[in-house]
Scaffold this motif. Structure first.
Motif, PDB file in Angstrom:
ATOM      1  N   ASN A 119      45.698  35.744   2.553  1.00 18.96           N
ATOM      2  CA  ASN A 119      46.235  35.843   3.926  1.00 18.96           C
ATOM      3  C   ASN A 119      45.253  35.339   4.976  1.00 18.96           C
ATOM      4  OD1 ASN A 119      44.560  38.069   4.986  1.00 18.96           O
ATOM      5  ND2 ASN A 119      45.724  39.428   3.648  1.00 18.96           N
ATOM      6  N   GLY A 120      43.979  35.156   4.601  1.00 23.84           N
ATOM      7  CA  GLY A 120      42.998  34.562   5.499  1.00 23.84           C
ATOM      8  C   GLY A 120      42.131  35.545   6.242  1.00 23.84           C
ATOM      9  N   VAL A 121      42.506  36.840   6.287  1.00 22.79           N
ATOM     10  CA  VAL A 121      41.748  37.821   7.066  1.00 22.79           C
ATOM     11  C   VAL A 121      40.769  38.544   6.147  1.00 22.79           C
ATOM     12  CG1 VAL A 121      41.857  39.890   8.494  1.00 22.79           C
ATOM     13  CG2 VAL A 121      43.603  38.119   8.731  1.00 22.79           C
ATOM     14  N   VAL A 122      39.487  38.253   6.316  1.00 27.45           N
ATOM     15  CA  VAL A 122      38.462  38.942   5.530  1.00 27.45           C
ATOM     16  C   VAL A 122      37.373  39.540   6.416  1.00 27.45           C
ATOM     17  CG1 VAL A 122      38.854  37.499   3.495  1.00 27.45           C
ATOM     18  CG2 VAL A 122      37.100  36.827   5.171  1.00 27.45           C
ATOM     19  N   GLY A 123      37.419  39.279   7.726  1.00 23.66           N
ATOM     20  CA  GLY A 123      36.369  39.775   8.602  1.00 23.66           C
ATOM     21  C   GLY A 123      36.900  40.265   9.927  1.00 23.66           C
ATOM     22  N   HIS A 124      35.986  40.481  10.865  1.00 26.05           N
ATOM     23  CA  HIS A 124      36.332  41.009  12.176  1.00 26.05           C
ATOM     24  C   HIS A 124      36.108  40.000  13.295  1.00 26.05           C
ATOM     25  CE1 HIS A 124      36.158  45.607  11.202  1.00 26.05           C
ATOM     26  NE2 HIS A 124      37.239  45.025  10.753  1.00 26.05           N
ATOM     27  N   GLY A 125      35.744  38.780  12.972  1.00 19.51           N
ATOM     28  CA  GLY A 125      35.528  37.780  13.993  1.00 19.51           C
ATOM     29  C   GLY A 125      35.532  36.393  13.388  1.00 19.51           C
ATOM     30  N   GLY A 126      35.599  35.387  14.249  1.00 21.85           N
ATOM     31  CA  GLY A 126      35.632  34.017  13.756  1.00 21.85           C
ATOM     32  C   GLY A 126      36.995  33.646  13.211  1.00 21.85           C
ATOM     33  N   THR A 127      37.064  32.502  12.575  1.00 22.82           N
ATOM     34  CA  THR A 127      38.361  32.007  12.104  1.00 22.82           C
ATOM     35  C   THR A 127      38.876  32.742  10.875  1.00 22.82           C
ATOM     36  OG1 THR A 127      37.219  30.245  10.888  1.00 22.82           O
ATOM     37  CG2 THR A 127      38.031  29.708  13.078  1.00 22.82           C
ATOM     38  N   ALA A 128      38.034  33.583  10.266  1.00 22.98           N
ATOM     39  CA  ALA A 128      38.490  34.403   9.144  1.00 22.98           C
ATOM     40  C   ALA A 128      38.944  35.779   9.608  1.00 22.98           C
ATOM     41  CB  ALA A 128      37.394  34.538   8.091  1.00 22.98           C
ATOM     42  N   ALA A 129      39.291  35.885  10.893  1.00 22.14           N
ATOM     43  CA  ALA A 129      39.834  37.131  11.445  1.00 22.14           C
ATOM     44  C   ALA A 129      41.202  36.876  12.072  1.00 22.14           C
ATOM     45  CB  ALA A 129      38.878  37.720  12.473  1.00 22.14           C
ATOM     46  N   ASP A 130      41.906  35.890  11.558  1.00 24.61           N
ATOM     47  CA  ASP A 130      43.284  35.617  11.952  1.00 24.61           C
ATOM     48  C   ASP A 130      44.098  35.355  10.705  1.00 24.61           C
ATOM     49  OD1 ASP A 130      43.357  35.692  14.861  1.00 24.61           O
ATOM     50  OD2 ASP A 130      42.096  33.890  14.815  1.00 24.61           O
ATOM     51  N   VAL A 184      40.403  26.631   0.784  1.00 20.94           N
ATOM     52  CA  VAL A 184      39.217  27.237   1.393  1.00 20.94           C
ATOM     53  C   VAL A 184      39.221  28.738   1.128  1.00 20.94           C
ATOM     54  CG1 VAL A 184      37.996  27.690   3.543  1.00 20.94           C
ATOM     55  CG2 VAL A 184      39.108  25.482   3.202  1.00 20.94           C
ATOM     56  N   ASP A 185      38.130  29.233   0.569  1.00 14.75           N
ATOM     57  CA  ASP A 185      37.917  30.662   0.402  1.00 14.75           C
ATOM     58  C   ASP A 185      37.357  31.190   1.720  1.00 14.75           C
ATOM     59  OD1 ASP A 185      36.903  33.197  -0.102  1.00 14.75           O
ATOM     60  OD2 ASP A 185      36.018  32.661  -2.032  1.00 14.75           O
ATOM     61  N   PRO A 186      38.041  32.126   2.403  1.00 15.55           N
ATOM     62  CA  PRO A 186      37.564  32.561   3.719  1.00 15.55           C
ATOM     63  C   PRO A 186      36.206  33.256   3.691  1.00 15.55           C
ATOM     64  CG  PRO A 186      39.422  33.913   2.991  1.00 15.55           C
ATOM     65  CD  PRO A 186      39.330  32.749   2.055  1.00 15.55           C
ATOM     66  N   THR A 231      34.073  30.573   4.618  1.00 16.50           N
ATOM     67  CA  THR A 231      34.243  30.281   6.041  1.00 16.50           C
ATOM     68  C   THR A 231      33.336  31.185   6.869  1.00 16.50           C
ATOM     69  OG1 THR A 231      36.552  29.609   5.723  1.00 16.50           O
ATOM     70  CG2 THR A 231      35.896  30.232   7.944  1.00 16.50           C
ATOM     71  N   VAL A 232      33.314  32.468   6.541  1.00 20.31           N
ATOM     72  CA  VAL A 232      32.435  33.405   7.237  1.00 20.31           C
ATOM     73  C   VAL A 232      30.982  32.975   7.088  1.00 20.31           C
ATOM     74  CG1 VAL A 232      31.588  35.789   7.269  1.00 20.31           C
ATOM     75  CG2 VAL A 232      34.030  35.348   7.019  1.00 20.31           C
ATOM     76  N   MET A 233      30.583  32.594   5.900  1.00 23.00           N
ATOM     77  CA  MET A 233      29.197  32.179   5.683  1.00 23.00           C
ATOM     78  C   MET A 233      28.865  30.933   6.495  1.00 23.00           C
ATOM     79  SD  MET A 233      27.678  34.312   3.590  1.00 23.00           S
ATOM     80  CE  MET A 233      26.359  33.415   2.784  1.00 23.00           C
ATOM     81  N   ARG A 234      29.763  29.952   6.521  1.00 16.37           N
ATOM     82  CA  ARG A 234      29.509  28.722   7.269  1.00 16.37           C
ATOM     83  C   ARG A 234      29.448  28.971   8.776  1.00 16.37           C
ATOM     84  NH1 ARG A 234      33.299  26.506   3.770  1.00 16.37           N
ATOM     85  NH2 ARG A 234      34.854  26.529   5.437  1.00 16.37           N
ATOM     86  N   ALA A 260      26.861  41.252  11.691  1.00 17.84           N
ATOM     87  CA  ALA A 260      25.463  40.939  11.349  1.00 17.84           C
ATOM     88  C   ALA A 260      25.237  39.453  11.577  1.00 17.84           C
ATOM     89  CB  ALA A 260      25.165  41.332   9.909  1.00 17.84           C
ATOM     90  N   LYS A 261      25.502  39.014  12.775  1.00 18.34           N
ATOM     91  CA  LYS A 261      25.324  37.604  13.114  1.00 18.34           C
ATOM     92  C   LYS A 261      24.676  37.523  14.493  1.00 18.34           C
ATOM     93  CE  LYS A 261      29.040  35.179  13.993  1.00 18.34           C
ATOM     94  NZ  LYS A 261      30.264  34.359  13.796  1.00 18.34           N
ATOM     95  N   GLY A 262      23.487  36.946  14.552  1.00 16.33           N
ATOM     96  CA  GLY A 262      22.812  36.785  15.825  1.00 16.33           C
ATOM     97  C   GLY A 262      22.035  37.999  16.296  1.00 16.33           C
ATOM     98  N   HIS A 263      21.833  38.978  15.414  1.00 20.57           N
ATOM     99  CA  HIS A 263      21.153  40.214  15.821  1.00 20.57           C
ATOM    100  C   HIS A 263      19.755  40.359  15.211  1.00 20.57           C
ATOM    101  CE1 HIS A 263      24.663  41.988  17.809  1.00 20.57           C
ATOM    102  NE2 HIS A 263      25.383  41.532  16.806  1.00 20.57           N
ATOM    103  N   LEU A 264      19.296  39.349  14.470  1.00 19.24           N
ATOM    104  CA  LEU A 264      18.045  39.543  13.743  1.00 19.24           C
ATOM    105  C   LEU A 264      16.859  39.678  14.680  1.00 19.24           C
ATOM    106  CD1 LEU A 264      16.589  39.882  11.136  1.00 19.24           C
ATOM    107  CD2 LEU A 264      16.514  37.395  10.866  1.00 19.24           C
ATOM    108  N   ARG A 265      16.829  38.896  15.760  1.00 12.13           N
ATOM    109  CA  ARG A 265      15.709  39.015  16.700  1.00 12.13           C
ATOM    110  C   ARG A 265      15.620  40.433  17.252  1.00 12.13           C
ATOM    111  NH1 ARG A 265      16.219  35.060  21.528  1.00 12.13           N
ATOM    112  NH2 ARG A 265      15.623  33.534  19.939  1.00 12.13           N
TER     113      ARG A 265
END
Length: 486
Positions: free
Chosen positions: A65-76, A439-441, A444-447, A454-459
């Protein structure tokens, strides 16, 4: 036919009395279980909230169905593209559409569509009641809406009412007036001082020292939910807060049962109790979150009380939550939708037959990127993005002996890891061969930079680790996540 489906957000089965919990958290749910069938090895295919409910409502794995996360194109939910007709597939093949086709009125009491802008969640419902706080509502704000609907509609013969409670979801929100009925009761026996001290040394969002994801800030308006677990007293407050949420919700479920009883329809109403996911309360060192593809997050309760059928029984087979739509279709004498990935276990309810699967593949791409295989007594977890937790690439747990995932046996049992990878590969081949997309979503999340939470919070997190004397972990986190800004 009347059907009441109770979707209890973040409810883990082993904190319910009917699943063996030592605290009296769930007398009303236990009553339903005593009159129906309890499923002991029931899992969401895709965690957490949005992927799980999308899989249930579409009847399809997230990879489909394409929805595997909470943001990005894999959240629709994926568009159907050229094959889309006047109405989309969901108009006739969503889970609620099953009941509509049977001539039943369908109603939803939930804010979930607004919480995640998950508008496809509404497909198939005649009526939608948004309780208005995007998942921050407490049970006493939900129950009056349910009782009002039942007062107006309960006497009709054909309806399906889907009710969503949130109290076990962080931040645990049982009102102060509820008190703490568990303050003098022991914690789960596995949460020893030694285990807790080990958890204090682990890193990652929602670990013992950063319950509030990347810092230890408290929420003063939610005193049952802590920003950091510093000692055994804090640990008790955390577990008690969760259990109070479960019990407060259960008390409200009791009000619904009483309402059905007063209308004279309780005995002939089908009642389904389930959840979107569980809640890690120490598993993998995580507290107060549902951020992994493991037992704590992905194992969920399932109780079906179907008047006139099996009562007070237990099914131990492996099942996905998306097996519910075809199961209900068979029990209702209807055809399963052609797009559904689930498999009916109606024979378990009708005759006690073993309908369990040989293995399950469960996924999480919102906090980490993991796929796991549940087979036999084992849970194998393969990590593609660790969500800053420094998880091993491979983890293997003996769920029968170590249900709280404290001992990674991957190095000792490479044979079982190989078997799990084979099962995962076979599942993945089947999924990719049975869809119109290539495409395995998860990838997509990884790309797109990794899981949303957990994206952009490492600093930010590296600074927190340095401030708290844990600089030794920063280099490895940066090595694993070279695309993150420094």
């Amino acid at each position: 036919m009347r059907v009441l489906l109770l979707d209890l957000d973040s409810t883990r089965p082993d904190h319910l009395g009917c699943y063996g919990y030592h605290r009296n958290t769930s007398p009303n749910i236990d009553r339903i279980a005593s009159e129906g069938m309890r499923f002991d090895n029931y899992y969401t295919s895709d965690a957490p909230c949005f992927p799980s409910r999308t899989a249930l409502m579409t009847g399809r794995f997230g990879i489909h169905n394409g929805v595997v996360g909470h943001g990005g194109t894999a959240a629709d939910v994926r568009h159907e593209g050229e094959s889309r007709e006047f109405q989309s597939r969901l108009a006739g093949e969503s889970f609620p559409a099953l009941f509509r086709k049977a001539g039943m009125k369908t109603a939803l009491v939930s804010p979930f569509g607004e919480r995640h802008t998950a508008w496809t969640f509404y497909a198939g419902f005649n009526e939608i009641y948004n309780t208005g706080k995007a998942g921050m509502e407490s049970a006493e704000e939900v129950t009056p809406v349910v009782l009002d609907w039942l007062d107006r509609n309960g006497g009709q013969d054909n309806w399906m009412l889907y009710v969503n409670y949130w109290d076990p979801h962080t931040p645990y929100r049982a009102p102060d007036s509820f008190g703490n009925p568990f303050e003098n009761e022991p914690l789960p026996a596995w949460l020893t001082d030694e285990v807790f001290e080990r958890h204090r040394e682990m890193v990652g969002p929602h670990s013992a020292r950063e319950i509030n994801m990347y810092n230890n800030r408290d929420w003063p308006e939610y005193p049952r939910f802590l920003g950091e677990l510093k000692d055994g007293g804090d640990l008790r407050r955390m577990v008690d807060g969760y259990d109070c949420g479960v019990r407060h919700m259960d008390d409200n479920i009791g009000m619904i049962l009483d309402g059905l009883q007063k209308k004279g329809i309780l005995d002939d109403t089908v009642i389904i109790v389930t959840a979107d996911h569980g809640e890690n309360m120490g598993e993998l060192g995580i507290y107060g979150e549902h951020g992994t593809a493991d037992q704590g997050t992905c194992r969920i309760p399932m109780i079906i009380r179907w008047p006139g059928l099996t009562s007070g029984t237990v099914d131990s087979g492996l099942h996905y939550h998306l097996d519910l739509p075809p199961t209900m279709a068979e029990l209702m004498g209807r055809q399963a939708a052609p797009s559904w990935d689930g498999r009916s276990y109606a024979a378990s309810i009708l005759s006690g037959e073993d309908t369990g699967r040989d293995s399950l593949v469960i996924s999480q791409c919102a906090h980490v990127c993991q796929r796991s295989v549940r087979f036999g007594d084992w849970l194998y977890i393969r990590t593609y993005h660790d969500g800053y937790h420094l998880f091993d690439k491979e983890m293997l747990f003996d769920i029968k002996q170590d249900g709280h995932e404290q001992h990674n046996l991957a190095a000792q049992r490479p044979d079982l890891c190989r078997e799990a990878v084979y099962r995962l590969t076979e599942w993945h081949d089947d999924m990719m061969m049975s869809m119109d997309f290539d495409v395995d979503p998860l990838w997509t999340v990884m790309r797109e930079g990794g899981p949303y939470h957990a994206k952009g919070h490492l600093r930010e997190y590296a600074a927190r680790l340095a401030e708290t004397g844990r600089e030794q972990y920063v280099e490895e986190l940066r090595r694993r996540h070279p695309r993150e800004p420094r």
